[in-house]
Design an enzyme around this catalytic site. Structure first.
Site, short mmCIF file in Angstrom:
data_model
loop_
_atom_site.label_atom_id
_atom_site.label_comp_id
_atom_site.label_asym_id
_atom_site.label_seq_id
_atom_site.Cartn_x
_atom_site.Cartn_y
_atom_site.Cartn_z
N CYS A 1 -2.92 8.40 3.63
CA CYS A 1 -2.69 7.91 2.27
C CYS A 1 -3.91 8.14 1.40
O CYS A 1 -3.81 8.20 0.19
CB CYS A 1 -2.33 6.44 2.31
SG CYS A 1 -3.57 5.48 3.20
N GLU B 1 0.89 -1.17 0.00
CA GLU B 1 0.00 0.00 0.00
C GLU B 1 0.92 1.20 0.00
O GLU B 1 1.63 1.43 0.98
CB GLU B 1 -0.86 0.02 1.27
CG GLU B 1 -1.75 -1.19 1.45
CD GLU B 1 -2.78 -1.33 0.38
OE1 GLU B 1 -3.08 -0.32 -0.30
OE2 GLU B 1 -3.27 -2.44 0.18
P1 NAP Z 1 8.52 4.77 4.59
O1 NAP Z 1 9.67 5.61 4.87
O2 NAP Z 1 8.52 3.98 3.34
O3 NAP Z 1 8.34 3.83 5.87
C1 NAP Z 1 7.32 2.89 5.92
C2 NAP Z 1 7.77 1.72 6.78
O4 NAP Z 1 8.85 1.06 6.13
C3 NAP Z 1 8.28 2.13 8.14
O5 NAP Z 1 7.89 1.16 9.09
C4 NAP Z 1 9.78 2.11 7.96
O6 NAP Z 1 10.49 1.89 9.13
C5 NAP Z 1 9.94 0.93 7.04
N1 NAP Z 1 11.20 0.91 6.34
C6 NAP Z 1 11.90 1.96 5.85
N2 NAP Z 1 13.02 1.52 5.25
C7 NAP Z 1 13.02 0.18 5.37
C8 NAP Z 1 13.93 -0.84 4.96
N3 NAP Z 1 15.02 -0.56 4.30
N4 NAP Z 1 13.62 -2.11 5.26
C9 NAP Z 1 12.50 -2.42 5.94
N5 NAP Z 1 11.61 -1.49 6.35
C10 NAP Z 1 11.87 -0.21 6.07
O7 NAP Z 1 7.20 5.61 4.54
P2 NAP Z 1 6.78 6.76 5.53
O8 NAP Z 1 7.43 7.99 5.08
O9 NAP Z 1 6.95 6.32 6.94
O10 NAP Z 1 5.24 6.78 5.27
C11 NAP Z 1 4.64 7.73 4.45
C12 NAP Z 1 4.28 7.13 3.14
O11 NAP Z 1 3.41 6.03 3.36
C13 NAP Z 1 3.54 8.08 2.26
O12 NAP Z 1 4.07 8.04 0.98
C14 NAP Z 1 2.12 7.56 2.27
O13 NAP Z 1 1.40 7.83 1.10
C15 NAP Z 1 2.30 6.10 2.48
N6 NAP Z 1 1.15 5.52 3.13
C16 NAP Z 1 0.38 4.68 2.42
C17 NAP Z 1 -0.74 4.12 3.01
C18 NAP Z 1 -1.60 3.15 2.26
O14 NAP Z 1 -2.42 2.48 2.89
N7 NAP Z 1 -1.49 3.05 0.98
C19 NAP Z 1 -1.06 4.41 4.34
C20 NAP Z 1 -0.25 5.29 5.03
C21 NAP Z 1 0.87 5.84 4.41
P3 NAP Z 1 11.26 3.08 9.88
O15 NAP Z 1 10.22 4.01 10.34
O16 NAP Z 1 11.98 2.39 10.98
O17 NAP Z 1 12.18 3.69 8.87
#
Ligand code: NAP
Length: 693
Positions: A295, A256
């Site tokens: 999101c 997602e």
């Molecule tokens: P993100 O940086 O991609 O982080 C999401 C998750 O992935 C976090 O738990 C993060 O952990 C983890 N993560 C990051 N790097 C990783 C790696 N190398 N290996 C394993 N896990 C890793 O996203 P975000 O900035 O937190 O979230 C915002 C984004 O999420 C926005 O783009 C939004 O649109 C999207 N979003 C989508 C939905 C949906 O349902 N489609 C819902 C909510 C948000 P850490 O925090 O420890 O880095």
């Protein structure tokens, strides 16, 4: 200050290393640190797969559903400390309802769906029997069984509670242990929720593990029985999806991702109409709820060019009314973003947007929060952009500023609105605001291929509508393309993501035994007494009676017609009935057949059968004419435990005529009492299992 621990292999384990600092979104106060440096990720996966998995798979769906319900009730009584902590993420009181209450509501919803729609078994039988041979001795059917791996749930920072629970509920119901990895920035709230889950003692050991901090080398230990369910950014999803083990071993991957969702005001919804007002209200609300960190938020607001001035003015007016500040204050309508880093990120994206759109409202670099320090907290003013020629501005359809940011854009004609909406490259949701059937039709079928959810908002549903931004447990959440191509929730669909679908082929007898659902052609079991005399536990699948015959006369048909008032010509008028291509002349009512069938098969005295509660799959195959003699075969097809006092019995009923031809067939559903003191029901069995060391 505390160092948050992970919960691994049934115990809280030390973090190790100095860890990432977690700070309050309101004032930057240090709340704790997070690190997973000391964890042995091979052991995390092994424990889930080898210790917890078998324990979880030993339970039936009904037992798991009972546990989920108990957990939801337990958490529901412990919301206050979560609310207190949730403020620190920047959430207002209204935002708590989405994350905390919404998450607990999702557990309740899944528990009751499972209770109603899943059997008291460890597998699911899906779809109809497929006949594969002329003689009927070889048939096929699909079954779903739990994967024998673990579910890695990687969540985004914006919904620490809902994000955890909406992934955990379907995986748990499926029988797959979860390894929850909350986003680090708001892990303190996810950790508090998880502590309550552990303290409840309701879930079997190992059903859930929590990793606070990074996932380390966990992905190296996965295989094709595991599932990664990811919510977050495009960049991270690519890292995970393209991980060599994930790619090579075909680890299931549900993503997602971000999404530039649209709201479309219909050409009919001129200023002054209820739909215009609803569009303005929904767009402004979506910009400010959770400070736009959703999101599903409306990132692109499309209006007919004729409504441009009115829509701009109305939205700016609404933005002027937004009170940004300390979310604990009653009069504050929007809190800070979740962290200073997130504010920097949104400012950077807004600066990129500003190259293709002009600012209608707000200043990305200036905000006067009520009751808080603008420098120490992650406060940002709502930012409304305007892009007058969106077809020529690809970046407004690509840049996601994950905060209180939206772009207003005009369109000329519905076809152009469709084209613009699709420029998002695949979205989670779009909302349309129209009271015109043709506009709704054109928009829905023009953009459905590019969206996981569409919501048609108008004056008729507005009051009860759940709104543009709310994903709901019974409906799918996810979207194609840019949105990640994944799908979550959607009722039982969400559970089935954690199960393997297998096509099973064999004889009706073998498939009946394997699926615990009697199929026609499988052996019938005869017992000394009528099946209505046996309590739920003692009824055997395949147990059958064949009734005597009943000849139907013209007087029966006439009496039935007079008694019920159903004097349809096919039963009453020989000439008219003959003229009908389906009937040879006057025929018996279908409902007469059902009533007479019941008269043939019931055992009338009080006994275990408590109630008839419906028919499924009813078909009339052949007309019954005066003089025909009908007989009934009644067979126990399937049993599902429902409550301590009773279970559901599905009976296969076939009505035949004097030539042995099937005239009607259906499934009859009854509720049958259980035997006093027998633990056939899920709650008690679940309690016993939970109490087993
Ligand atoms: P993100 O940086 O991609 O982080 C999401 C998750 O992935 C976090 O738990 C993060 O952990 C983890 N993560 C990051 N790097 C990783 C790696 N190398 N290996 C394993 N896990 C890793 O996203 P975000 O900035 O937190 O979230 C915002 C984004 O999420 C926005 O783009 C939004 O649109 C999207 N979003 C989508 C939905 C949906 O349902 N489609 C819902 C909510 C948000 P850490 O925090 O420890 O880095």
């Amino acid at each position: 200050m505390t160092t948050l621990q992970s919960y691994i292999a049934g115990r809280w384990q030390g973090a190790g290393g100095s860890g990432t600092e977690l700070r309050s979104a309101i004032d930057g106060r240090l709340l704790g640190t997070a690190s997973s440096a000391a964890l042995d990720f091979a052991e995390v996966v092994r424990y889930g797969r080898e210790d917890a998995g078998p324990r979880l798979r030993a339970l039936t769906f009904q037992q798991r559903a009972a546990m989920l319900r108990a957990l939801a009730a337990y958490l529901g009584e412990r919301k206050a400390p979560l609310y207190a902590l949730s403020f620190e993420t920047g959430a207002t009181r209204k935002d708590h309802l989405i994350d905390i209450d919404g998450g607990i509501g999702t557990l309740f919803s899944y528990a009751s769906k499972a209770r109603r729609e899943l059997p008291d078994e460890r597998f699911v039988v899906e779809g109809d029997v497929e006949p594969l041979s002329k003689g009927g001795t070889f048939v096929g059917r699909h079954i779903l069984t739990p994967l024998q791996g673990v579910a890695i749930q990687v969540n985004a920072f914006n919904f620490p509670c809902w994000g955890m629970l909406e992934k955990l509920a379907p995986a748990f119901l499926a029988g797959v242990p979860s390894i929850v990895k909350p986003a680090t920035a708001t892990a303190y709230l996810a950790h508090a929720l998880f502590q309550s889950i552990v303290e409840s003692g309701i879930l079997p050991d190992g059903a859930v593990q929590l990793v606070v901090g990074s996932l380390g080398n966990l992905l190296d230990h996965l295989d094709g029985q595991d599932v990664i369910s990811f919510t977050g950014s495009l960049e991270t999803s690519l890292l995970l999806r393209n991980h060599p083990v994930v790619a090579t071993k075909a680890v299931r991957f549900i993503a997602e991702r971000d999404s530039l969702n649209a709201a479309i005001l219909g050409p009919d919804a001129a200023p002054g109409t209820p739909e215009f007002d609803l569009f303005i209200r929904e767009t402004s609300r979506e910009m400010t709820v959770k400070a736009g960190q959703k999101c599903t938020a409306i990132r692109r607001a499309l209006v007919p060019r004729s409504a441009w001035d009115a829509a701009s003015a109305a939205l700016v007016e609404r933005m002027r009314g937004v009170v940004v500040g300390d979310p604990k204050l009653e009069n504050v309508s929007m809190g800070p973003l979740s962290s200073l880093a997130q504010r920097d990120e949104v400012r950077a994206r807004a600066a990129e947007l500003a190259t293709a759109a002009r600012v209608l409202f707000g200043d990305p670099l200036h905000c006067d929060p009520v009751g808080a320090d603008a420098e120490r907290g992650a406060f940002l003013s709502p930012l409304l952009f305007a892009c007058e020629y969106p077809l020529n501005a690809p970046s407004v359809h690509q840049i996601e500023a994950f905060g209180p940011v939206s772009t207003l854009m005009p369109y000329d004609g519905v076809d152009e609105a469709i084209e613009i909406a699709k420029m998002g490259g695949g979205s989670l949701v779009a909302s349309i605001y129209t009271h015109d059937r043709n506009v709704a039709d054109a928009l829905v079928f023009g953009i459905a291929s590019h969206h996981g959810r569409l919501i048609a908002i108008d004056r008729d549903c507005a009051k009860e509508s759940t709104g543009h931004g709310s994903p709901l447990p019974p409906l799918v959440h996810g979207g194609p393309g840019r949105a990640g191509g994944g799908e979550e929730m959607g009722g039982l669909r969400g559970v089935f993501h954690y199960m393997q679908r297998t096509a099973l082929q064999g004889s009706p007898s073998r498939l009946s035994e394997l699926t615990r659902v009697w199929l026609r052609g499988a052996p019938e079991i005869e017992k000394p007494e009528h099946p209505f005399r046996y309590p739920f536990e003692e009824l055997e699948i395949g147990q059958t009676i064949h009734t005597g015959g009943r000849t139907i006369g013209l007087d029966d048909i006439e009496r039935f017609a007079e008694f019920t008032g159903d004097t349809f010509y096919a039963h009453m008028d020989e000439e008219a009935a003959r003229a009908n291509p389906f009937f040879p002349g006057r025929v018996a009512h279908g409902y007469l057949l059902l009533s007479f069938a019941a008269g043939l098969f019931v055992e009338p005295s009080p006994g275990p059968v408590l109630a008839n509660y419906g028919l499924d799959e009813l078909r009339f195959f052949k007309p019954v004419v005066p003089g025909d003699t009908i007989r009934v075969r009644l067979t126990v097809k399937q049993k599902t435990a429902r409550k301590p006092e009773y279970g559901e019995v599905r009976w296969d009923v076939e009505i035949t005529n004097q030539n042995g031809e099937t005239v009607a067939a259906y499934d009859l559903l009854t509720m049958n009492a259980t035997k006093d003191g027998e633990p056939a029901w899920p709650e008690r069995a679940a309690r016993e299992l939970a109490a087993t060391p």
